[in-house]
Enzyme design. Structure first.
Site, PDB file in Angstrom:
ATOM      1  CB  CYS A 318      -0.982  -0.008   1.163  1.00  0.00           C
ATOM      2  SG  CYS A 318      -0.238  -0.188   2.790  1.00  0.00           S
ATOM      3  CG  HIS A 345      -4.276   1.423   4.248  1.00  0.00           C
ATOM      4  ND1 HIS A 345      -3.553   0.646   3.364  1.00  0.00           N
ATOM      5  CD2 HIS A 345      -5.378   1.824   3.564  1.00  0.00           C
ATOM      6  CE1 HIS A 345      -4.196   0.569   2.213  1.00  0.00           C
ATOM      7  NE2 HIS A 345      -5.304   1.283   2.307  1.00  0.00           N
ATOM      8  CG  ASP A 362      -7.230   2.118  -0.853  1.00  0.00           C
ATOM      9  OD1 ASP A 362      -6.293   1.690  -1.555  1.00  0.00           O
ATOM     10  OD2 ASP A 362      -7.365   1.809   0.340  1.00  0.00           O
TER      11      ASP A 362
END
Length: 663
Positions: A318, A345, A362
């Site tokens: 990520c 994250h 995202d």
């Protein structure tokens, strides 16, 4: 209230009088040294490990803030005053501190440690002050709010406990030092995205014209379907969705463990390796070390943090995804912020001009504008979520939680008032870089953002699910597969309407290009997203191939199997005949198997682009349609099983078509 007076007032109010006097005298001495010797480098460095600093300054609330306000910045184990810093603010703070120290000494004597009336006693108390009010109408109140700050307390809505109440002042100061260093590091990093040469390199890779074309096609479709939607979405918003899908499906790929670069075998993590000079050059200070299970060779996996290198490697987890995607957004003209979640994250926010708000994006999940995904879908216990850009740092935690009270009780790394002041100070430091018009625009945006934060959202109807990126083991280890019982939507079950019962026909079909179901037998009711009507799903996502102009449902990258099932409850009605079209495609040795089952009977279906009839479930009152995908060859095996493959512009053909006739 002027910022200088605010910091001195905090120093005075939040400590005992003796603490204030001790700290103030040290601060005055530091300022004296610099003011009297402006060109002497040794007076511009303060070692944080100095015993006097550790015992008399760091434990005192507001002391570090005074130093930061003077112009000192963190520099590893030192606070350093840059050579080009104006001394005007330092002189103001020096004057304010002197004024209070002299007034106290006048009453109690120079060395007195007895309590005396503060010059501010008539208007203040010694209790810790409230954070600044949350309106950006003055120079000192432009920081994100504590949404609970003005919430009335009652027997049922008590204020959450202070998570720092059991920490000593010194512990809090040390935690806040580390917190500030993290903020500062990210503010420095996001400046990379503004490099014109780097942006040009990204644009040369992004298929900009193709994405624009696709966005225009979708815009025209929306106009024909719902002209009123044009007031809430525009071409730029659709372009963002195209960029997000391209990045996820065609450009970047996820790495749990790298394949062996010698034999292509699976590898096992064996610890960390020392980064090479070239890896450090590209900001890979962490290098994971793996060993091939087949040939026993070692494989390095540098965790590159420089987005230019990521444009070449096109892989990672990520951190790498959000880092590179934020650069891509800036490269095509979007205003973008890099968002860091303290519970491990990262993602991106992009500003929508037509909607006048920041959109959550995202790239790992190909998800836009679903900020409650992490709390409600993944089951994360959020604490701090901060957004960084060249213009600002903002505490956006409140956008990503529907449970503000719970989240506030977990925020135990700094004082809320301290965080507000730090963010405000950093904002003020950047104002001179911008035009008056830009600063006014930023202020108006923040006002809108503060209003948004004050009203917790609901995740109902958003189809928020557990994380899809990364291996199942990795997601389970991080606790991001979602809660055991969904907090948002139950597994979907089709049930008959009165109209369908009377007509004795149920008819639903799915178009992958539109990514929508249409319930023909229920007055043409439309439901967006393939997963919205699925009862169970594993390792499936919607893939768009911009180059080939094709779209289909595929297995998650790297997965060996995947499945989907649709469930139908026809209680009170007996099935007579089922007609189904399941148009899919396999490559290499990929396998797709369809099964239609009731409680007692099953029919094996064949992939076909036309409708076929099945009577095996005659008499049943319920049924489940299941598809399993497996097989394929090499690294792209996941692409060798494709459900509902069709051209992106084919809005008329429905590759999944289910029609049920009842007795």
């Amino acid at each position: 209230m002027a910022p200088v007076f605010t910091t001195v007032k905090q120093l005075l109010e939040e400590n005992s009088e003796q603490q204030f006097l001790d700290a103030a005298r040290i601060l005055i001495k530091f300022a004296d040294n610099v003011i009297n010797n402006p060109n002497e480098p040794k007076y511009r460095k303060i070692r944080l490990g100095n015993p006097t600093v550790e015992s008399k300054l760091l434990p005192v609330a507001g002391a570090l803030e005074c130093l930061f306000e003077m112009g000192f910045v963190e520099d590893e184990e030192f606070l350093t005053l840059p050579g080009n810093t104006s001394l005007a603010t330092m002189r103001q703070i020096h004057s304010e501190l002197n004024k209070y120290v002299q007034s106290m000494e006048k009453v109690n004597g120079p060395s007195s440690s007895q309590p005396a009336a503060s010059p501010l006693t008539s208007v203040t108390t010694r209790a810790p002050p409230n954070p600044p009010q949350n309106t950006p109408t003055s120079a000192t109140t432009r920081a994100p709010p504590n949404p609970l700050q003005n919430t009335p307390t009652s027997a049922t809505t008590r204020a959450p406990p202070n998570p720092l109440q059991n920490k000593s002042r010194q512990q809090i100061t040390e935690m806040e030092r580390k917190f500030f260093a993290k903020i500062e590091n990210n503010l420095i990093h996001v400046v990379i995205y503004e490099d014109p040469r780097l942006q040009q390199k990204a644009r040369s890779i992004i298929p900009v014209e193709n994405l624009k074309t696709e966005a225009h096609v979708k815009l025209e479709t929306i106009k024909k379907t719902d002209s009123s939607a044009m007031t809430s979405i525009d071409f730029r918003d659709l372009m963002l969705l195209e960029l997000l899908a391209w990045f996820k499906n065609s450009f970047f790929h996820w790495v749990d463990a790298p394949k062996c670069d010698s034999c292509g075998g699976e590898t096992q993590n064996v610890g960390m390796a020392e980064p090479t000079t070239d890896e450090i050059r590209w900001q890979a200070n962490r290098v994971e070390h793996y060993k091939c299970n087949r040939c026993q060779r070692f494989v390095r996996f540098p965790r590159y943090n420089h987005p230019e290198k990521l444009l070449e490697t096109r892989c990672g987890r990520c951190g790498e995804w959000a880092n590179c995607f934020t650069l891509c957004c800036r490269s095509v003209g979007f205003e973008a912020r890099y968002v860091l979640d303290w519970t491990d994250h990262v993602w991106t926010e992009v500003y929508s001009e037509v909607q006048k708000r920041w959109l959550h994006c995202d790239p790992c999940e190909n998800v836009c504008d679903k900020p409650l995904l992490y709390e409600a879908g993944w089951g994360k216990k959020l604490t701090y979520v901060l957004a960084f850009s060249k213009d600002e740092v903002q505490d956006v935690s409140w956008r990503y939680s529907a449970k503000h009270t719970e989240m506030l009780s977990r925020r135990n790394e700094c004082r809320e008032s301290w965080l507000i002041q730090v963010i405000h100070r950093l904002w003020k430091a950047r104002e001179p870089q911008n035009s008056t018009q830009r600063n006014e625009e930023m202020k108006n945006r923040l006002l809108t953002e503060l209003v948004e934060f004050m009203s917790p959202k609901s995740g109902d109807g958003q189809n928020l699910t557990g994380r899809s990126s990364g291996s199942l083991a990795w997601r389970l280890a991080r606790g991001e597969t979602g809660p055991p019982t969904s907090l948002n939507t139950e597994p979907y079950i089709f049930k008959l309407s009165e109209v369908e019962r009377k007509s004795k026909v149920f008819h639903v079909k799915y178009n992958c290009a539109r990514d929508e179901y249409i319930r023909i037998s229920k007055n043409g009711e439309v439901t967006k997203s393939f997963s919205a009507c699925v009862n169970k799903q594993q390792n499936v996502f919607r893939k768009e191939e911009s180059d080939w102009k094709m779209v289909y449902l595929a297995r998650s990258e790297g997965s060996t199997t995947a499945s989907l099932s649709w469930k139908f409850d026809f209680t009170g009605m007996e099935i007579d005949n089922v007609e189904i079209c399941t148009s899919s495609q396999t490559f290499e040795n990929g396998v797709i198997s369809w099964r239609l089952c009731s409680e007692n009977q099953c029919a094996i279906l064949t992939d076909a682009a036309e409708v076929k009839s099945y009577r095996e479930l005659c008499g049943a009152e319920e049924m489940t349609l299941t598809v399993m995908m497996s097989g394929g060859k090499g690294d792209v095996a996941w692409q060798h099983t494709q459900l509902f493959r069709q051209k992106m512009d084919n809005m008329e053909f429905y590759p999944l078509d289910i029609k049920v006739y009842f007795k």
